[in-house]
Design a protein around this motif. Sequence first.
Motif, short mmCIF file in Angstrom:
data_model
loop_
_atom_site.label_atom_id
_atom_site.label_comp_id
_atom_site.label_asym_id
_atom_site.label_seq_id
_atom_site.Cartn_x
_atom_site.Cartn_y
_atom_site.Cartn_z
N ASN A 131 0.80 -1.49 -0.04
CA ASN A 131 0.50 0.34 0.44
C ASN A 131 0.83 1.25 -0.11
O ASN A 131 0.36 2.52 0.14
CB ASN A 131 -0.26 0.11 1.18
CG ASN A 131 -0.32 0.25 2.66
OD1 ASN A 131 1.40 -0.25 2.54
ND2 ASN A 131 -0.94 0.59 3.98
N ILE A 132 2.07 1.13 -0.26
CA ILE A 132 2.70 1.95 -0.40
C ILE A 132 3.07 2.70 -1.71
O ILE A 132 3.56 1.68 -2.45
CB ILE A 132 4.40 2.30 0.73
CG1 ILE A 132 5.02 1.26 0.00
CG2 ILE A 132 3.90 1.42 1.85
CD1 ILE A 132 6.57 0.91 0.25
N MET A 133 3.90 3.51 -1.71
CA MET A 133 3.72 4.58 -3.18
C MET A 133 5.13 5.13 -2.62
O MET A 133 4.94 6.52 -2.39
CB MET A 133 2.79 4.94 -4.49
CG MET A 133 3.31 6.12 -5.03
SD MET A 133 1.85 6.37 -5.95
CE MET A 133 1.66 7.52 -5.29
N GLU A 159 14.05 4.53 -3.03
CA GLU A 159 14.14 3.81 -3.56
C GLU A 159 14.58 2.82 -4.44
O GLU A 159 14.47 1.89 -4.96
CB GLU A 159 14.66 4.98 -4.31
CG GLU A 159 14.33 4.43 -6.34
CD GLU A 159 15.60 5.73 -6.77
OE1 GLU A 159 15.47 5.72 -7.79
OE2 GLU A 159 16.61 6.61 -6.67
N THR A 160 16.66 2.35 -3.95
CA THR A 160 16.64 0.80 -4.27
C THR A 160 16.02 0.08 -3.84
O THR A 160 15.62 -1.48 -4.40
CB THR A 160 18.17 1.40 -3.39
OG1 THR A 160 19.00 2.04 -3.64
CG2 THR A 160 19.42 -0.18 -4.15
N LEU A 161 15.63 -0.27 -1.99
CA LEU A 161 14.59 -1.37 -1.28
C LEU A 161 13.39 -1.43 -2.78
O LEU A 161 13.22 -2.60 -2.83
CB LEU A 161 13.89 -1.26 -0.24
CG LEU A 161 15.66 -0.98 0.48
CD1 LEU A 161 15.17 -0.70 1.96
CD2 LEU A 161 16.48 -2.25 0.89
N LEU A 162 12.76 -0.23 -2.88
CA LEU A 162 11.32 -1.07 -4.00
C LEU A 162 12.17 -0.99 -5.29
O LEU A 162 11.47 -1.24 -5.37
CB LEU A 162 10.78 0.46 -3.84
CG LEU A 162 10.14 1.00 -2.65
CD1 LEU A 162 9.35 2.57 -2.21
CD2 LEU A 162 8.72 0.08 -2.57
N ARG A 163 13.13 -0.85 -5.48
CA ARG A 163 13.60 -1.60 -7.31
C ARG A 163 13.60 -2.93 -7.62
O ARG A 163 13.85 -3.51 -7.68
CB ARG A 163 14.45 -0.59 -7.91
CG ARG A 163 14.05 0.99 -8.18
CD ARG A 163 14.85 1.48 -8.81
NE ARG A 163 14.84 3.22 -9.15
CZ ARG A 163 14.36 3.40 -10.38
NH1 ARG A 163 13.44 2.27 -10.70
NH2 ARG A 163 14.11 4.39 -10.23
N HIS A 164 13.68 -3.46 -5.92
CA HIS A 164 14.47 -5.03 -5.49
C HIS A 164 13.22 -5.57 -4.76
O HIS A 164 14.16 -6.00 -3.41
CB HIS A 164 15.35 -5.25 -6.08
CG HIS A 164 16.57 -4.46 -6.73
ND1 HIS A 164 16.93 -5.21 -7.56
CD2 HIS A 164 17.32 -3.60 -6.18
CE1 HIS A 164 17.85 -3.63 -7.91
NE2 HIS A 164 17.97 -2.73 -7.65
N PRO A 165 12.35 -5.65 -4.68
CA PRO A 165 11.45 -5.90 -3.50
C PRO A 165 11.48 -7.63 -3.23
O PRO A 165 11.59 -7.93 -4.50
CB PRO A 165 9.99 -6.02 -4.13
CG PRO A 165 10.24 -5.54 -5.48
CD PRO A 165 11.31 -4.92 -5.61
N VAL A 208 4.03 -3.11 4.59
CA VAL A 208 5.29 -3.25 3.79
C VAL A 208 6.83 -3.19 5.16
O VAL A 208 6.12 -2.02 5.92
CB VAL A 208 6.15 -2.92 2.91
CG1 VAL A 208 5.37 -3.13 1.53
CG2 VAL A 208 6.31 -2.03 2.74
N ALA A 209 8.27 -3.90 5.44
CA ALA A 209 8.69 -3.43 5.71
C ALA A 209 10.32 -3.96 5.54
O ALA A 209 9.90 -4.50 4.44
CB ALA A 209 8.25 -4.36 7.34
N ILE A 210 10.97 -3.22 6.15
CA ILE A 210 12.45 -3.69 5.81
C ILE A 210 12.74 -4.60 7.03
O ILE A 210 12.65 -4.27 7.97
CB ILE A 210 13.12 -2.02 5.94
CG1 ILE A 210 13.05 -0.77 5.05
CG2 ILE A 210 14.51 -2.47 6.01
CD1 ILE A 210 13.22 0.39 5.29
N LEU A 220 12.56 -5.50 1.20
CA LEU A 220 11.22 -4.98 1.96
C LEU A 220 10.52 -6.01 1.52
O LEU A 220 10.57 -6.59 0.52
CB LEU A 220 11.02 -3.40 0.86
CG LEU A 220 10.24 -2.31 1.48
CD1 LEU A 220 10.22 -1.92 2.61
CD2 LEU A 220 10.20 -1.63 -0.30
N GLU A 221 10.03 -6.23 2.32
CA GLU A 221 8.49 -7.64 2.28
C GLU A 221 7.81 -7.08 1.99
O GLU A 221 7.52 -5.94 2.90
CB GLU A 221 9.35 -8.71 3.65
CG GLU A 221 10.83 -8.71 3.78
CD GLU A 221 10.95 -9.76 2.81
OE1 GLU A 221 9.99 -10.25 1.96
OE2 GLU A 221 11.91 -10.10 2.00
N GLU A 222 6.51 -7.16 1.75
CA GLU A 222 5.17 -7.50 1.89
C GLU A 222 4.61 -8.00 2.61
O GLU A 222 5.02 -9.11 2.67
CB GLU A 222 4.59 -6.90 0.47
CG GLU A 222 3.29 -6.49 0.06
CD GLU A 222 2.46 -6.25 -0.50
OE1 GLU A 222 1.50 -6.78 -1.01
OE2 GLU A 222 3.25 -7.16 -2.79
#
Length: 228
Positions: A131-133, A159-165, A208-210, A220-222
């Motif tokens: 649910n994050i953007m 940004e780096t974490l979101l590009r590699h979920p 989501v959580a780190i 970064l995990e959903e």
Amino acid sequence: MRILVVEDEKSISEAIKAILEEAHYDVDLAFDGETGMDYILTELYDLVLLDIMLPQMDGMTVLKRVRQLGTEVPIIFLTAKSQLDDKVSGLDLGADDYITKPFEADELLARIRARTRQSSILKVNHLKLGNIMLNLDNRELSANNHEVKLSNKEFLLMETLLRHPGQIIPKNQLILKVWGPMDGSEYNQLEVFISFLRKKLRFLKANVAIKTTKGVGYSLEEGPKKVC
């Protein structure tokens, strides 16, 4: 705009750097294939100039591996290898262009402008997970109709974490992405900024959580994950 030049002949690297800086580009240099690949995977660069004949790892292997890992940064081969088979192999592996040495500065700059224009047309302005953007234009992280502003370092980490979920990003890769080369004694800065991001995710009630993988890095995990 930031460009990485991966070239083992230092005199050529410095000459290319001077040309690019005169055209107002920010330039970093790498002198072997393994270092070049590590730099490329930080996703810090808008374009890469990559030689083929490199120590430790050749340019073809570097290109193949970064494309397999999902990195889409424009890569231009800049090499003395002018045979048609070499050009075809490079383009088939995912190179965006192929320039042979010796080259004219004006041609190099024109090829760079062409590739970066195409890249900017395809670039999206946000990244999503759960649910994050993350808005890439204003550096705001949002969820549940709330948003928070991220600092520059927080933004680069998220940004780096979101590009590699779901993928574990090694600590040294995150540090290189955000801080550049730095002394190992300063690694605790990474933990500090990860803590800041976790607090903001909790404030947004993000799903989501780190996650920490001890001794390795972060992902970064959903979904409901235990954060270490």
